[in-house]
Design an enzyme around this catalytic site. Structure first.
Site, PDB file in Angstrom:
ATOM      1  N   ASP A 204       0.859  -1.194   0.000  1.00  0.00           N
ATOM      2  CA  ASP A 204       0.000   0.000   0.000  1.00  0.00           C
ATOM      3  C   ASP A 204       0.887   1.233   0.000  1.00  0.00           C
ATOM      4  O   ASP A 204       2.117   1.132   0.119  1.00  0.00           O
ATOM      5  CB  ASP A 204      -0.942  -0.009   1.225  1.00  0.00           C
ATOM      6  CG  ASP A 204      -2.247   0.764   0.979  1.00  0.00           C
ATOM      7  OD1 ASP A 204      -2.171   1.943   0.585  1.00  0.00           O
ATOM      8  OD2 ASP A 204      -3.326   0.193   1.201  1.00  0.00           O
ATOM      9  N   GLY A 230       4.388   1.119  -1.668  1.00  0.00           N
ATOM     10  CA  GLY A 230       4.493   1.327  -3.118  1.00  0.00           C
ATOM     11  C   GLY A 230       3.181   1.804  -3.699  1.00  0.00           C
ATOM     12  O   GLY A 230       2.145   1.772  -3.028  1.00  0.00           O
ATOM     13  N   PHE A 232       0.531   1.140  -6.643  1.00  0.00           N
ATOM     14  CA  PHE A 232       0.210   0.002  -7.531  1.00  0.00           C
ATOM     15  C   PHE A 232       0.068   0.396  -8.996  1.00  0.00           C
ATOM     16  O   PHE A 232       0.084  -0.457  -9.866  1.00  0.00           O
ATOM     17  CB  PHE A 232      -0.973  -0.826  -7.029  1.00  0.00           C
ATOM     18  CG  PHE A 232      -2.273  -0.118  -6.728  1.00  0.00           C
ATOM     19  CD1 PHE A 232      -2.943   0.632  -7.673  1.00  0.00           C
ATOM     20  CD2 PHE A 232      -2.864  -0.289  -5.475  1.00  0.00           C
ATOM     21  CE1 PHE A 232      -4.160   1.234  -7.383  1.00  0.00           C
ATOM     22  CE2 PHE A 232      -4.091   0.316  -5.166  1.00  0.00           C
ATOM     23  CZ  PHE A 232      -4.740   1.087  -6.130  1.00  0.00           C
ATOM     24  N   ARG A 247     -11.759  -4.201  -2.360  1.00  0.00           N
ATOM     25  CA  ARG A 247     -12.388  -2.877  -2.561  1.00  0.00           C
ATOM     26  C   ARG A 247     -11.442  -1.897  -3.252  1.00  0.00           C
ATOM     27  O   ARG A 247     -11.353  -0.730  -2.890  1.00  0.00           O
ATOM     28  CB  ARG A 247     -12.850  -2.295  -1.215  1.00  0.00           C
ATOM     29  CG  ARG A 247     -14.028  -3.053  -0.655  1.00  0.00           C
ATOM     30  CD  ARG A 247     -14.423  -2.546   0.685  1.00  0.00           C
ATOM     31  NE  ARG A 247     -13.482  -2.917   1.718  1.00  0.00           N
ATOM     32  CZ  ARG A 247     -13.606  -2.542   2.996  1.00  0.00           C
ATOM     33  NH1 ARG A 247     -14.609  -1.774   3.356  1.00  0.00           N
ATOM     34  NH2 ARG A 247     -12.735  -2.943   3.905  1.00  0.00           N
ATOM     35  N   HIS A 250     -13.437  -1.196  -7.410  1.00  0.00           N
ATOM     36  CA  HIS A 250     -14.627  -0.325  -7.460  1.00  0.00           C
ATOM     37  C   HIS A 250     -14.265   1.161  -7.326  1.00  0.00           C
ATOM     38  O   HIS A 250     -15.115   2.017  -7.501  1.00  0.00           O
ATOM     39  CB  HIS A 250     -15.675  -0.756  -6.419  1.00  0.00           C
ATOM     40  CG  HIS A 250     -15.379  -0.373  -5.001  1.00  0.00           C
ATOM     41  ND1 HIS A 250     -16.336  -0.447  -4.003  1.00  0.00           N
ATOM     42  CD2 HIS A 250     -14.253   0.092  -4.397  1.00  0.00           C
ATOM     43  CE1 HIS A 250     -15.801  -0.045  -2.868  1.00  0.00           C
ATOM     44  NE2 HIS A 250     -14.547   0.284  -3.069  1.00  0.00           N
ATOM     45  N   ASP A 251     -12.983   1.443  -7.030  1.00  0.00           N
ATOM     46  CA  ASP A 251     -12.544   2.846  -6.944  1.00  0.00           C
ATOM     47  C   ASP A 251     -12.259   3.459  -8.313  1.00  0.00           C
ATOM     48  O   ASP A 251     -12.188   4.680  -8.434  1.00  0.00           O
ATOM     49  CB  ASP A 251     -11.236   2.947  -6.141  1.00  0.00           C
ATOM     50  CG  ASP A 251     -11.437   2.704  -4.647  1.00  0.00           C
ATOM     51  OD1 ASP A 251     -12.584   2.785  -4.179  1.00  0.00           O
ATOM     52  OD2 ASP A 251     -10.428   2.429  -3.961  1.00  0.00           O
ATOM     53  N   ASN A 297     -22.585   5.399  -3.923  1.00  0.00           N
ATOM     54  CA  ASN A 297     -21.560   5.924  -3.007  1.00  0.00           C
ATOM     55  C   ASN A 297     -20.254   6.172  -3.769  1.00  0.00           C
ATOM     56  O   ASN A 297     -19.618   7.221  -3.616  1.00  0.00           O
ATOM     57  CB  ASN A 297     -21.338   4.918  -1.873  1.00  0.00           C
ATOM     58  CG  ASN A 297     -20.602   5.523  -0.697  1.00  0.00           C
ATOM     59  OD1 ASN A 297     -20.909   6.638  -0.279  1.00  0.00           O
ATOM     60  ND2 ASN A 297     -19.626   4.832  -0.168  1.00  0.00           N
TER      61      ASN A 297
HETATM   62  C1  LIG Z   1     -10.938   1.441  -0.341  1.00  0.00           C
HETATM   63  S1  LIG Z   1      -9.405   1.152   0.466  1.00  0.00           S
HETATM   64  C2  LIG Z   1      -9.444  -0.607   0.600  1.00  0.00           C
HETATM   65  C3  LIG Z   1      -8.457  -1.113   1.588  1.00  0.00           C
HETATM   66  C4  LIG Z   1      -8.418  -2.631   1.777  1.00  0.00           C
HETATM   67  N1  LIG Z   1      -8.064  -3.349   0.579  1.00  0.00           N
HETATM   68  C5  LIG Z   1      -9.714  -3.119   2.370  1.00  0.00           C
HETATM   69  O1  LIG Z   1     -10.498  -3.767   1.679  1.00  0.00           O
HETATM   70  O2  LIG Z   1      -9.950  -2.828   3.549  1.00  0.00           O
HETATM   71  C6  LIG Z   1      -8.272   1.441  -0.836  1.00  0.00           C
HETATM   72  C7  LIG Z   1      -6.817   1.245  -0.467  1.00  0.00           C
HETATM   73  O3  LIG Z   1      -6.026   1.445  -1.635  1.00  0.00           O
HETATM   74  C8  LIG Z   1      -4.867   2.161  -1.290  1.00  0.00           C
HETATM   75  N2  LIG Z   1      -4.383   2.844  -2.495  1.00  0.00           N
HETATM   76  C9  LIG Z   1      -5.005   3.819  -3.190  1.00  0.00           C
HETATM   77  N3  LIG Z   1      -4.264   4.172  -4.248  1.00  0.00           N
HETATM   78  C10 LIG Z   1      -3.147   3.402  -4.212  1.00  0.00           C
HETATM   79  C11 LIG Z   1      -2.006   3.286  -5.055  1.00  0.00           C
HETATM   80  N4  LIG Z   1      -1.895   4.045  -6.140  1.00  0.00           N
HETATM   81  N5  LIG Z   1      -1.072   2.389  -4.724  1.00  0.00           N
HETATM   82  C12 LIG Z   1      -1.175   1.597  -3.604  1.00  0.00           C
HETATM   83  N6  LIG Z   1      -2.253   1.648  -2.772  1.00  0.00           N
HETATM   84  C13 LIG Z   1      -3.221   2.546  -3.088  1.00  0.00           C
HETATM   85  C14 LIG Z   1      -5.343   3.109  -0.208  1.00  0.00           C
HETATM   86  O4  LIG Z   1      -4.259   3.597   0.563  1.00  0.00           O
HETATM   87  C15 LIG Z   1      -6.296   2.222   0.579  1.00  0.00           C
HETATM   88  O5  LIG Z   1      -5.646   1.528   1.592  1.00  0.00           O
END
Ligand SMILES: C[S@@+](CC[C@H](N)C(=O)[O-])C[C@H]1O[C@@H](n2cnc3c(N)ncnc32)[C@H](O)[C@@H]1O
Length: 354
Positions: A204, A230, A232, A247, A250-251, A297
């Protein structure tokens, strides 16, 4: 009074007219600390009003509202928690979703207040609600407190599902599970707890690493899980034979998902897989309501949406994956497993292949 069969039953409309009041009653009670104040046992109205520094008559209405909503009970000793509120609404409970509720109260509530504009324009509402240009991660990572609240919100809500998601398919043949965007690591922890031969990596953003280390370090499988910082989209992914995406998809919109899944496909060995944890919309798009609401949402919040299993399948196939399996859970999130085809055994290879 005689029932009037000439008019449709208005209950669906009347219930939804009220529904935001129900949510806000729970949000306010969590935010004011009502459930935490009752964690050790029942208390009188006077004692609660004093401890919470609240107006007594107003607090009585809030507490009675919570009794009506079955979040509290009341007897001669005063108000007390119910089993559900003690488990999910008290901050000290290991299964607490209080952070997610506070998040809904302080952020989602204000984003949803602008839903009509989100539908007109098809974009998230951070600028309109808070004056911020960026999406959720840039905003919630602005302060340590907001970041922690967001990550604990994900954690509490995720814990309700991650054990079911890792049990939805037999993952025992995988040895190295990399939870991409894994936040506090609850999915990697659940996977390593269920599969004793599995090792895990939580991958993350740098800002997330300290809390991930704290949560993973306190787990029973701390010795088998590493936390790696890192991005992703930009950085190479740690090697593994099973990638997790809880999750995450879905972002994001389709182009970004394609980039991420293609990167995973390239990095995986033959026979490797991707396990996703999302709420699946039914193929006919009529439910479940939970997923349909979560998709709205995501409209107010990010660039993505909830999808059907066949929509995920299309995304996986486009990135090169073979078989895709879905598993619906009774919990808030479902599971999907996509596999990279194994190398066929020599006897099954085409005589013309190299
Ligand atoms: C909606 S949360 C989901 C967290 C976890 N997978 C869960 O289900 O509880 C999205 C996660 O993606 C991470 N994230 C967002 N953009 C990222 C990126 N470019 N590289 C690595 N992690 C990222 C955020 O820091 C966050 O922890």
């Amino acid at each position: 009074m005689a029932k009037d069969f000439t008019k449709p039953d208005p209950s669906v409309v009347l219930d939804l007219l009220q529904a935001f009041r129900w949510s806000k009653t729970m949000f306010a009670a969590v935010s004011l600390g009502v459930f935490d104040a009752l964690a050790e046992g029942p208390r009188s109205l006077e004692s609660l009003a004093d401890g919470l520094k609240a107006n007594q008559d107003a607090l009585r209405r809030l507490l009675d509202g919570c009794v009506g909503l079955q979040l509290l009970d009341r007897d001669d000793n005063g108000y007390r928690t119910t089993p559900a509120s003690a488990t999910y609404l008290c901050r000290k409970s290991p299964l607490s979703v209080a952070s997610y509720i506070n998040y809904s109260n302080t952020f989602y509530w204000k984003l949803w207040a602008n839903l009509e504009d989100a539908v007109r324009e098809g974009t998230h509402r951070w600028k309109q609600a808070f004056g911020w240009e960026d999406n959720i991660f840039a905003n919630v990572f602005r302060t340590e407190e907001a970041k922690r609240e967001f990550l604990l919100a994900m954690h509490g809500y995720g814990l309700m599902t991650s054990p079911e998601v890792v049990a939805a398919f037999d993952l025992s043949r995988f040895r190295s599970f990399v939870d991409v965007g894994g936040a506090t690591g609850h999915l990697a922890i659940a996977a390593c707890e269920r599969y004793p031969d599995m090792r895990g990596v939580v991958f993350d953003l740098n800002e997330v690493v300290p809390l991930a280390r704290e949560v993973v370090g306190a787990s029973k499988v701390a010795g088998r899980i590493e936390v790696v910082a890192g991005d992703f989209f930009e950085d190479p992914l740690p090697p593994g034979d099973l990638y997790g995406l809880g999750r995450i998809l879905h972002d994001w919109p389709e182009q970004k998902i394609h980039k991420l899944l293609s990167k995973m496909y390239e990095r995986l060995p033959p026979g490797g897989g991707v396990l996703i944890m999302e709420k699946l919309i039914h193929e006919d798009r009529r439910g479940p309501v939970w997923a349909l609401m979560q998709s709205l949402n995501m409209l107010t919040l990010m660039e993505g949406k909830e999808r059907t299993l066949s929509e995920y399948e299309t995304l996986f196939k486009r990135a090169g994956f073979g078989d895709v399996y879905g598993s619906r859970n009774a919990t808030p999130l479902d599971a999907v497993l996509a596999l990279k085809a194994p190398i066929p055994p020599p006897s099954l290879r085409s005589p013309h292949s190299a």
